[in-house]
Design a protein around this motif. Structure first.
Motif, PDB file in Angstrom:
ATOM      1  N   ASN A  91       1.487   6.031  -3.372  1.00  0.00           N
ATOM      2  CA  ASN A  91       2.380   7.034  -3.920  1.00  0.00           C
ATOM      3  C   ASN A  91       2.655   6.856  -5.410  1.00  0.00           C
ATOM      4  O   ASN A  91       3.401   7.643  -5.987  1.00  0.00           O
ATOM      5  N   GLY A  92       2.083   5.806  -5.987  1.00  0.00           N
ATOM      6  CA  GLY A  92       2.281   5.598  -7.415  1.00  0.00           C
ATOM      7  C   GLY A  92       3.702   5.246  -7.806  1.00  0.00           C
ATOM      8  O   GLY A  92       4.119   5.494  -8.937  1.00  0.00           O
ATOM      9  N   TRP A  93       4.459   4.671  -6.873  1.00  0.00           N
ATOM     10  CA  TRP A  93       5.859   4.360  -7.162  1.00  0.00           C
ATOM     11  C   TRP A  93       6.053   3.024  -7.888  1.00  0.00           C
ATOM     12  O   TRP A  93       7.157   2.703  -8.295  1.00  0.00           O
ATOM     13  N   ILE A  94       5.015   2.235  -7.988  1.00  0.00           N
ATOM     14  CA  ILE A  94       5.143   0.973  -8.735  1.00  0.00           C
ATOM     15  C   ILE A  94       4.066   0.903  -9.817  1.00  0.00           C
ATOM     16  O   ILE A  94       3.015   1.527  -9.711  1.00  0.00           O
TER      17      ILE A  94
ATOM     18  N   VAL B  36       0.805  -1.228   0.000  1.00  0.00           N
ATOM     19  CA  VAL B  36       0.000   0.000   0.000  1.00  0.00           C
ATOM     20  C   VAL B  36       0.839   1.281   0.000  1.00  0.00           C
ATOM     21  O   VAL B  36       0.514   2.230  -0.731  1.00  0.00           O
ATOM     22  N   PRO B  37       1.941   1.353   0.766  1.00  0.00           N
ATOM     23  CA  PRO B  37       2.720   2.604   0.686  1.00  0.00           C
ATOM     24  C   PRO B  37       3.172   2.923  -0.741  1.00  0.00           C
ATOM     25  O   PRO B  37       3.151   4.082  -1.151  1.00  0.00           O
TER      26      PRO B  37
ATOM     27  N   THR C 278      -6.604  -1.672  -5.537  1.00  0.00           N
ATOM     28  CA  THR C 278      -7.264  -0.754  -6.472  1.00  0.00           C
ATOM     29  C   THR C 278      -7.779   0.479  -5.731  1.00  0.00           C
ATOM     30  O   THR C 278      -7.579   1.619  -6.163  1.00  0.00           O
ATOM     31  N   ARG C 279      -8.417   0.225  -4.590  1.00  0.00           N
ATOM     32  CA  ARG C 279      -8.930   1.343  -3.791  1.00  0.00           C
ATOM     33  C   ARG C 279      -7.815   2.291  -3.356  1.00  0.00           C
ATOM     34  O   ARG C 279      -8.001   3.506  -3.324  1.00  0.00           O
ATOM     35  N   GLU C 280      -6.647   1.724  -3.032  1.00  0.00           N
ATOM     36  CA  GLU C 280      -5.550   2.546  -2.513  1.00  0.00           C
ATOM     37  C   GLU C 280      -4.623   3.063  -3.615  1.00  0.00           C
ATOM     38  O   GLU C 280      -3.657   3.781  -3.323  1.00  0.00           O
ATOM     39  N   SER C 281      -4.896   2.678  -4.850  1.00  0.00           N
ATOM     40  CA  SER C 281      -4.007   3.078  -5.934  1.00  0.00           C
ATOM     41  C   SER C 281      -4.222   4.547  -6.284  1.00  0.00           C
ATOM     42  O   SER C 281      -5.341   5.054  -6.288  1.00  0.00           O
ATOM     43  N   ARG C 282      -3.137   5.213  -6.603  1.00  0.00           N
ATOM     44  CA  ARG C 282      -3.192   6.618  -6.985  1.00  0.00           C
ATOM     45  C   ARG C 282      -3.973   6.792  -8.285  1.00  0.00           C
ATOM     46  O   ARG C 282      -4.669   7.781  -8.481  1.00  0.00           O
ATOM     47  N   THR C 283      -3.811   5.797  -9.155  1.00  0.00           N
ATOM     48  CA  THR C 283      -4.369   5.944 -10.493  1.00  0.00           C
ATOM     49  C   THR C 283      -5.845   5.594 -10.559  1.00  0.00           C
ATOM     50  O   THR C 283      -6.554   6.063 -11.446  1.00  0.00           O
ATOM     51  N   GLY C 284      -6.296   4.757  -9.648  1.00  0.00           N
ATOM     52  CA  GLY C 284      -7.684   4.327  -9.704  1.00  0.00           C
ATOM     53  C   GLY C 284      -7.937   3.218 -10.707  1.00  0.00           C
ATOM     54  O   GLY C 284      -9.020   2.666 -10.773  1.00  0.00           O
ATOM     55  N   LYS C 285      -6.909   2.868 -11.487  1.00  0.00           N
ATOM     56  CA  LYS C 285      -7.093   1.773 -12.437  1.00  0.00           C
ATOM     57  C   LYS C 285      -7.194   0.448 -11.694  1.00  0.00           C
ATOM     58  O   LYS C 285      -6.572   0.251 -10.652  1.00  0.00           O
TER      59      LYS C 285
END
Lengths: 346, 346, 346, 346
Positions: A163-166, A158-159, A218-225
């Motif tokens: 943050n969209g780092w991966i 989740v971290p 998905t819920r925690e993803s920055r992108t929402g994809k």
């Protein structure tokens, strides 16, 4: 606060009994087992002699509501969903340790091959991962306690997701679990002689924890994809412990040190997550019989991929300990109460 | 053909002795151990009583050349490279079970942190994976016997690499090994109480088998591009066995069935590779104490990624059995001679 | 000689299959399993893939007599006695690996709590311990293959009993067994998580091998007096192996050396019994997957008591290996044929 | 009360740290390790991260006396005796977990093969088995904490010895221990691959706990005659736990029920001894990670011999837990304080 454990003679139920029997502020008031009702639990499990005096009862919602405030359901998937509505109706708050209330109904039907609970009940259930959702948990009537693999995997990823780092499209999780994760039900594959001195994968491409992990990521993803990942689970010849090894391509130039700093900050108020320094990695015995989740990671400069390792005790942080942590939150007491015992390293 | 085992009291050496003692056409003529020279090997290992009468000797190339045609060096990396040149000079053919002759000198220096052997010697060494290189092995003076992880990984991936069905840039290998893979040397991490009831990763991002695998995969790749992969190794609380779980993105539309057909065809003349049908996956006990490599795989339609699982006994197909298979090839006899024993499933 | 294995999917049956599949002079011609008839055995046990092509059959005496000369019955006690008469009637020689034909009918009824076989059949059965009764075995129609604990205990004590060097009234045997001794049947006590990291006694004062041991010791005793002993069995968290620790008061002034000399002489023609020198004691892994019985002993000058330790593999010398040894004797070939494999020490 | 643990990085020391870190009334103030001084203990054992902040120190009696009231010495036999006098001189009360102060000097020299401590010191040492000697312990300056096997054996036999119900000349004790009993020191016999899937006896006729048991049994015997027994110890492939199986001839006509009633009465005020009902026997996992000693027994009417089984956790009731119980007695608090955790059954 008074607590009932439903399904107390299974491995997860037994671990709930262990933790509640030594909890300073929660009181265990009822233990149930339909197959062994009216027997003292210490006659089924002599290690509880002189410690737990309770007699096993049949599950009956009204009776449980008389003696308890919170019901912890440690029942097989499918059985849990049958009893939870009546428990709620009787006024109990419920923490469900089965997988019945963690997914939307379509995914539940697809991955569990069972009839799902009602949609409005599913909508009301709070996903009980305290490191992410403590505020919602505090007010929940129904908490869906996370699965063992999802707990380790989500705390691992989740971290980075937030943050969209991966790159979520590159996500691969290789999980390894001790045998108690399979529960106490007898089938040939958990005979001692079949498990001992053996290592194998199981439920390849079909583990029901897959959509649970994907949904929260998905819920925690920055992108929402939508996150779709490859998830493989393996059986380790040992009783307790899960280690997950998660792989993803980095989208940033960050180093191992940068990522560790991110994790340390992310979990600075999470009393049960311990982030290891560079070059140190978790092992299952470091968290055995405790509620800790230990995390270590490595960024490989050759491939620009990160490997995140997380260890939990599947029966504690992966099940019963997390449930007690959630009860503590419901009760408004410190979430570590009754959960501060030192890992049994040996 | 007469065989000498150098380093006979280590775990790999001991397994060579086991296999050679029951081999119908090869004769064990010398066993060495510098630390226990002049002692009967059955006094060090009483299980060999009445079976192996040999007395352990110091390593001396001239003496070994008098009694043997082939020397099998089961010595630690670094020691092997010191003795191999004199063995070759004395006229012996050599199968080196250490990692000393499997890499070009720069990679050896980088990953083993030791002084490499001479470049011309490395150039002359044949990589001893019989499923790929039997013809070269037959004529070799020096065979570099593959590492345990590389054996399982290469047999898992070469059919796909040769056909260009996977994208090498997406390759991740998650390996799990029993404890004998670490050898017999004492250090705290292999104390029973440290390994038992524990699961952990080790040498994260730094395992010396990484470049060995990459080198052969690059050689076998259709594209010729350098393969760089992520490789993580884990320690399983059991004595014998390796399971590798390999992941890669498919470049083609093929299904699980298609891939299995490819493997069945690729290994149709390989007596020790068994390809499982759809839905069946290998486990380490199915190959225990045998020279088999069992392979199963799954194409996930959700991610278009393939998961390939392979199981070997690290001491047999991953070391001593493969060496005996190579000796059989050197000797011009059927490569299964002395290696047809049934796996010790329990 | 052609051999049928009845009950081939149990642990003992499976071990028979392993030994017969690699036996140079016996041919496995039929394998039975009522519960899995018409399935290829390699589909039940994939480790047999490419090795054992047989399809499992239902037990039918006439059909078995058509394809085999000897039937090995690896069935549960109680089931064996039902089928053995028809096998004999069909002209087969039978080696019964169950406990059904080792005791007189009264003792069988008392200790097994089952209806005993007919007295004349019991009278005709030869007790199949080749180190004592090879001549009788050679001519037997029905061989009662000894139990695992009795094999280790009798080989430990008969030299002393025959010579009257111990007082039978003081005899105590403390036995320890791996889990495969309990067979493959599922019950909670053999769940991996119950056995692993646990040690316990079982059947205290009630193990059905007690009268089997007493009967043979009485027969071999110099005095002819009935032997009654204390026998306690324990479960070790491992797959294979039995260690028995036998205690008795000496009636003579002999030393450890004297006793070892007696044993060495007693077993000079017994290829599978290895007597250890002073100060060396057997361990189960020294005999693993082999037909050896290793013996060591110590006379304590403080108490004038002898402690005799014996190790066998319960599935081999304690069951399937001993049965093959008996078949070799029936067949008139060297009793070690097909049984010379080196112990799998690791 | 402030406590120092000397030898905190060994297995017993580590268990003391675990118990003291969660003890509500004792404070851990110093941990020592000569080999790893100046390192944080959580850097040596990461499972202690966030729990035990202490830095390891060199052993120095004066310094320890400044910060602690009681010193717990978890040092190897021989080292303990060197430091104990200076600890006492510095004013500390000492509980010695090594074997150095449990025997008279002649027996110590004979069985430990080391120079014994001074006779007056030995004479002043109180044997720290609280179920027998709580009153003496309360006033002791130096407590000799019992060995693991002696704890289980003495609790098994003292009720019978005090009442003269067994013949001491017939006493045989067959002990089985997990591997942590051997400590953390490295030698080949505790390599994972040597212990795993193996069972063996060790120190046959020579275990140093023999005279410790005999001495206390003699003291507690009704007759006053010297007790000499046969004692054999075995290594179980598991981390924790001891099971002792003790045998003796009865001198009375009593039944299993009579003996169980005697035990129940004898231990009515002993909070850590649990006596099982007829037909139930102890197993090591029932006491794992706890301070309990579970006892079961069986009188065999065939032989008039009693078999007493006792299970303890060798690291807890067999070492660190018993030491904490002794500190509680020194401190004048309830002896169960900090020791009430539920056994970790799985």
């Amino acid at each position: 606060m008074k607590i009932a454990v439903l399904g107390a003679t299974g491995y997860t139920g037994l671990e709930l009994v262990r933790l509640l029997a030594q909890h300073p502020e929660l009181e265990l008031t009822a233990v149930t087992s339909d197959s062994q009702a009216d027997v003292q639990i210490a006659d089924v499990y002599p290690h509880l002699t002189d410690i737990v005096p309770h007699v096993l009862e049949r599950v009956e919602a009204e009776r449980i509501a008389e003696v308890a405030d919170v019901a912890l359901t440690a029942l097989p998937a499918g059985l849990s969903r049958e009893i939870v509505p009546s428990l709620l109706q009787a006024g109990l708050r419920v923490i469900d340790l089965a997988g019945d209330h963690r997914l939307p109904s379509d995914l539940y039907a697809e991955w569990y091959k069972k009839t799902p609970p009602a949609d409005d009940l599913l909508a009301s259930a709070v996903y009980g991962l305290p490191e992410l959702y403590a505020a919602e948990i505090a007010n929940a009537q129904l908490v869906a306690n996370p699965g063992c693999y999802p707990t380790a995997t989500l705390l691992s990823l989740v971290p980075l997701m937030q943050n969209g780092w991966i790159d979520p499209a590159t996500l691969i999780v290789d999980g390894k679990s001790g045998v108690t994760g399979a529960g106490k039900a007898m089938h040939p594959s958990i005979h001692f002689a079949e498990v001992n001195e053996n290592f194998k994968a199981y439920k390849v491409g079909a583990h029901q924890h897959t959509p649970e992990i994907e949904r929260i990521l998905t819920r925690e993803s920055r992108t929402g994809k939508e996150v779709t990942m490859t998830f493989t689970t393996h059986l380790v010849p040992m009783n307790r412990g899960i280690l997950t090894t998660s792989y993803a391509n980095l989208t940033v130039e960050q180093t191992t040190d940068d990522l560790l700093a991110l994790y340390a900050d992310f979990y600075r108020d999470a009393p049960f997550v311990r982030v290891h320094p560079v070059g140190r990695y978790p092992q299952t015995r470091d968290v055995s019989a405790s509620n800790y989740c230990d995390i270590g990671l490595h960024v490989d400069p050759r491939t620009r991929r990160v490997t995140v390792l997380a260890a939990i005790d599947n029966l504690v942080k992966g099940a019963a300990g997390q449930a007690v942590q959630n009860v503590n939150i419901l009760a408004g007491i410190d979430q570590t109460t009754g959960l501060r015992s030192v890992p049994v390293y040996l």
